[in-house]
Design a protein around this motif. Sequence first.
Motif, PDB file in Angstrom:
ATOM      1  N   SER A 159      35.800  49.082  50.935  1.00  0.00           N
ATOM      2  CA  SER A 159      36.349  49.800  49.783  1.00  0.00           C
ATOM      3  C   SER A 159      37.202  48.862  48.932  1.00  0.00           C
ATOM      4  O   SER A 159      37.590  47.784  49.363  1.00  0.00           O
ATOM      5  CB  SER A 159      37.206  50.967  50.260  1.00  0.00           C
ATOM      6  OG  SER A 159      38.384  50.459  50.851  1.00  0.00           O
ATOM      7  N   GLU A 160      37.468  49.311  47.722  1.00  0.00           N
ATOM      8  CA  GLU A 160      38.277  48.497  46.823  1.00  0.00           C
ATOM      9  C   GLU A 160      39.693  48.289  47.381  1.00  0.00           C
ATOM     10  O   GLU A 160      40.261  47.210  47.276  1.00  0.00           O
ATOM     11  CB  GLU A 160      38.337  49.176  45.455  1.00  0.00           C
ATOM     12  CG  GLU A 160      39.184  48.408  44.484  1.00  0.00           C
ATOM     13  CD  GLU A 160      38.426  48.047  43.225  1.00  0.00           C
ATOM     14  OE1 GLU A 160      37.185  48.062  43.250  1.00  0.00           O
ATOM     15  OE2 GLU A 160      39.087  47.759  42.230  1.00  0.00           O
ATOM     16  N   MET A 177      27.075  45.581  46.716  1.00  0.00           N
ATOM     17  CA  MET A 177      26.794  44.175  47.021  1.00  0.00           C
ATOM     18  C   MET A 177      27.847  43.266  46.377  1.00  0.00           C
ATOM     19  O   MET A 177      28.296  42.277  46.968  1.00  0.00           O
ATOM     20  CB  MET A 177      25.401  43.789  46.500  1.00  0.00           C
ATOM     21  CG  MET A 177      24.259  44.238  47.379  1.00  0.00           C
ATOM     22  SD  MET A 177      24.231  43.382  48.967  1.00  0.00           S
ATOM     23  CE  MET A 177      23.574  41.788  48.482  1.00  0.00           C
ATOM     24  N   GLN A 178      28.236  43.634  45.172  1.00  0.00           N
ATOM     25  CA  GLN A 178      29.255  42.830  44.482  1.00  0.00           C
ATOM     26  C   GLN A 178      30.583  42.911  45.225  1.00  0.00           C
ATOM     27  O   GLN A 178      31.282  41.905  45.399  1.00  0.00           O
ATOM     28  CB  GLN A 178      29.415  43.324  43.037  1.00  0.00           C
ATOM     29  CG  GLN A 178      28.176  43.071  42.197  1.00  0.00           C
ATOM     30  CD  GLN A 178      28.104  44.006  40.996  1.00  0.00           C
ATOM     31  OE1 GLN A 178      29.038  44.753  40.709  1.00  0.00           O
ATOM     32  NE2 GLN A 178      26.988  43.967  40.282  1.00  0.00           N
ATOM     33  N   VAL A 187      36.633  45.449  38.288  1.00  0.00           N
ATOM     34  CA  VAL A 187      35.300  45.580  37.700  1.00  0.00           C
ATOM     35  C   VAL A 187      34.861  44.296  37.005  1.00  0.00           C
ATOM     36  O   VAL A 187      33.725  43.852  37.142  1.00  0.00           O
ATOM     37  CB  VAL A 187      35.273  46.762  36.703  1.00  0.00           C
ATOM     38  CG1 VAL A 187      33.952  46.790  35.958  1.00  0.00           C
ATOM     39  CG2 VAL A 187      35.468  48.067  37.450  1.00  0.00           C
ATOM     40  N   TRP A 188      35.798  43.683  36.285  1.00  0.00           N
ATOM     41  CA  TRP A 188      35.459  42.440  35.577  1.00  0.00           C
ATOM     42  C   TRP A 188      34.935  41.377  36.547  1.00  0.00           C
ATOM     43  O   TRP A 188      34.031  40.622  36.243  1.00  0.00           O
ATOM     44  CB  TRP A 188      36.664  41.919  34.808  1.00  0.00           C
ATOM     45  CG  TRP A 188      37.839  41.583  35.713  1.00  0.00           C
ATOM     46  CD1 TRP A 188      38.831  42.419  36.122  1.00  0.00           C
ATOM     47  CD2 TRP A 188      38.093  40.324  36.338  1.00  0.00           C
ATOM     48  NE1 TRP A 188      39.696  41.788  36.963  1.00  0.00           N
ATOM     49  CE2 TRP A 188      39.281  40.503  37.112  1.00  0.00           C
ATOM     50  CE3 TRP A 188      37.471  39.083  36.334  1.00  0.00           C
ATOM     51  CZ2 TRP A 188      39.814  39.459  37.865  1.00  0.00           C
ATOM     52  CZ3 TRP A 188      38.022  38.053  37.081  1.00  0.00           C
ATOM     53  CH2 TRP A 188      39.176  38.245  37.839  1.00  0.00           C
ATOM     54  N   LEU A 189      35.548  41.368  37.733  1.00  0.00           N
ATOM     55  CA  LEU A 189      35.146  40.368  38.725  1.00  0.00           C
ATOM     56  C   LEU A 189      33.729  40.663  39.233  1.00  0.00           C
ATOM     57  O   LEU A 189      32.900  39.748  39.367  1.00  0.00           O
ATOM     58  CB  LEU A 189      36.142  40.385  39.894  1.00  0.00           C
ATOM     59  CG  LEU A 189      35.935  39.347  40.990  1.00  0.00           C
ATOM     60  CD1 LEU A 189      35.974  37.937  40.420  1.00  0.00           C
ATOM     61  CD2 LEU A 189      36.997  39.482  42.066  1.00  0.00           C
ATOM     62  N   TYR A 190      33.468  41.948  39.482  1.00  0.00           N
ATOM     63  CA  TYR A 190      32.130  42.319  39.959  1.00  0.00           C
ATOM     64  C   TYR A 190      31.084  41.964  38.909  1.00  0.00           C
ATOM     65  O   TYR A 190      30.031  41.387  39.219  1.00  0.00           O
ATOM     66  CB  TYR A 190      32.056  43.825  40.261  1.00  0.00           C
ATOM     67  CG  TYR A 190      33.093  44.307  41.243  1.00  0.00           C
ATOM     68  CD1 TYR A 190      33.489  43.501  42.315  1.00  0.00           C
ATOM     69  CD2 TYR A 190      33.672  45.554  41.121  1.00  0.00           C
ATOM     70  CE1 TYR A 190      34.437  43.953  43.203  1.00  0.00           C
ATOM     71  CE2 TYR A 190      34.613  46.009  42.011  1.00  0.00           C
ATOM     72  CZ  TYR A 190      35.008  45.203  43.055  1.00  0.00           C
ATOM     73  OH  TYR A 190      35.939  45.645  43.939  1.00  0.00           O
ATOM     74  N   ASP A 191      31.382  42.296  37.651  1.00  0.00           N
ATOM     75  CA  ASP A 191      30.429  42.005  36.577  1.00  0.00           C
ATOM     76  C   ASP A 191      30.196  40.501  36.445  1.00  0.00           C
ATOM     77  O   ASP A 191      29.082  40.039  36.240  1.00  0.00           O
ATOM     78  CB  ASP A 191      30.948  42.575  35.250  1.00  0.00           C
ATOM     79  CG  ASP A 191      30.938  44.092  35.262  1.00  0.00           C
ATOM     80  OD1 ASP A 191      30.218  44.651  36.126  1.00  0.00           O
ATOM     81  OD2 ASP A 191      31.643  44.710  34.454  1.00  0.00           O
TER      82      ASP A 191
END
Lengths: 285, 233
Positions: free
Chosen positions: A143-144, A25-26, A5-9
């Motif tokens: 997917s993750e 998109m992230q 999540v930190w990377l996407y943000d």
Amino acid sequence: MSDLVWLYDFLAQVLPLSSMQARFMQQALVALLLLAPMTAAMGIVVVNFRMAFFAEAISHSAFTGVALGVLFAVSPGWTMPLFGLLVGLGITAVQRHSDLASDTVIGVFFSAMLAFGLAMVSRDRSLARDMQRFLYGDILTISEAEIWFLLLLFFLVFIFLASNYNRLLYAGINSTLARTHRVRVQILQYLFSGLLALLVMFSVRAIGVLLVTALLVVPAAGARNFSRSAGAMFWWAMAISTSSAVLGLLISAQDWARTATGATIILVACFWFVASLLFARLRWN
Amino acid sequence: MGSCTAIIGPNGAGKTTLLLALLGELSYQGHISFPGYGGRRPRIGYVPQRLSFDRGLPLTVCEFLALGFQIGPLWFGVSAALQKKAKETLAQVKAEHLAGRRLGALSGGELQRVLLALALQQQPELLVLDEPASGVDFQGEHVFCELLDALRLSQGFTQLMVSHDLPTVTHHATHVICLNHRVAAEGPPQQVLTPENLSAIFGLHMGLVNLQSMPMAQAGCTAPCCQPANENQ
């Protein structure tokens, strides 16, 4: 499992575009930032070894891999890469032990794969619906778990290339000469084919069967025109591939474009290639 | 040590096959022994006949020479030590100006020198050359052979070359092996390259053509590098 999540943000902050605020998109951007450098670096070797047709054959075996998964009730997520690996090593082995020209060997494998895949599809209607996803790819639904797998592959590919890049280049120039320098050409070829097969299978997921080879070949081809040395060619291929991936993703998400992401990425890369042709022409003059 | 053996013979006689077997590229029956190296294989430098490679490949001569020695990928350039080594070896073959050139842009003669430099970098005890004269004009070939002679004398490697070219052989070889599926004749050039032998190996035609350039005892290269070889006989 949402440790990224930190990377996407972070990416959403770096690219403060409205289209980049969506999580899918992230995720797609992260996947492409992992995939593009890999295909660029491996693509250089593909171009040097003239293995474009090989990559094409592997990508077309993707569908057969999925069909086999359905047939044996195993997750296609496993059968697809495994089958690709098998086909890659199989082609390499037959090439080494037969007198046939390599494109003939690949051609035979290629047709066998495709025929089997199509035969399976014609039996099973539900599989036919999936076909479009394989032809065009779908990076936006990655997917993750797949991103984690890509990360693993990323490390594998770059550890392999960092320790063998020069030898691969040498073997591509002249294998006899390379062997007098104690380069173990045969083992290298198998390792490279295996890794390439895995990479191609993951790229199929992202940009589809039809365009996988383009992702390998176009950045490397453009880089050839831009550079005079092997070192420069590597960085040019990286730059072309990564910038095409990011730009392609962003453009495909714009309201005025709304195009398939994989195809848009390849189009941007092809613009790079045309620019490289002009550059090469100017330099010769 | 320091000798130059030439293998001659018609097309299809097995010259290149012999070299490839020596390099370990072909499986073979029988046994290849290297007397004088204590049972081990000598370090072999190999200069191929015609390097067929992708001429459009971006690769500088300096990078090419570093390929077999540098473990770290060329992405970050050639290490300073290897750059220095490449320049020194290129200087030995009188090609230091080629270091920054693109490998694919070299002429036949230039490429041949670079290939020789590559082989020399391995500090060969045995230097194997396949048709060193092919693809180079007469002048270039002569210069190349003199260069080889000088290097052989200074570095003391044993030279083994396949050649089609009888003038080259007569001028530079200390030992000749005539091959035609088996060893047809061998010995010093003056004894082996007789009209009878040549016409037997190559057919009548070759014997007639080469009558004038036949190496009689006094014939030979006037270059200083060839003199010791002539004095021995």
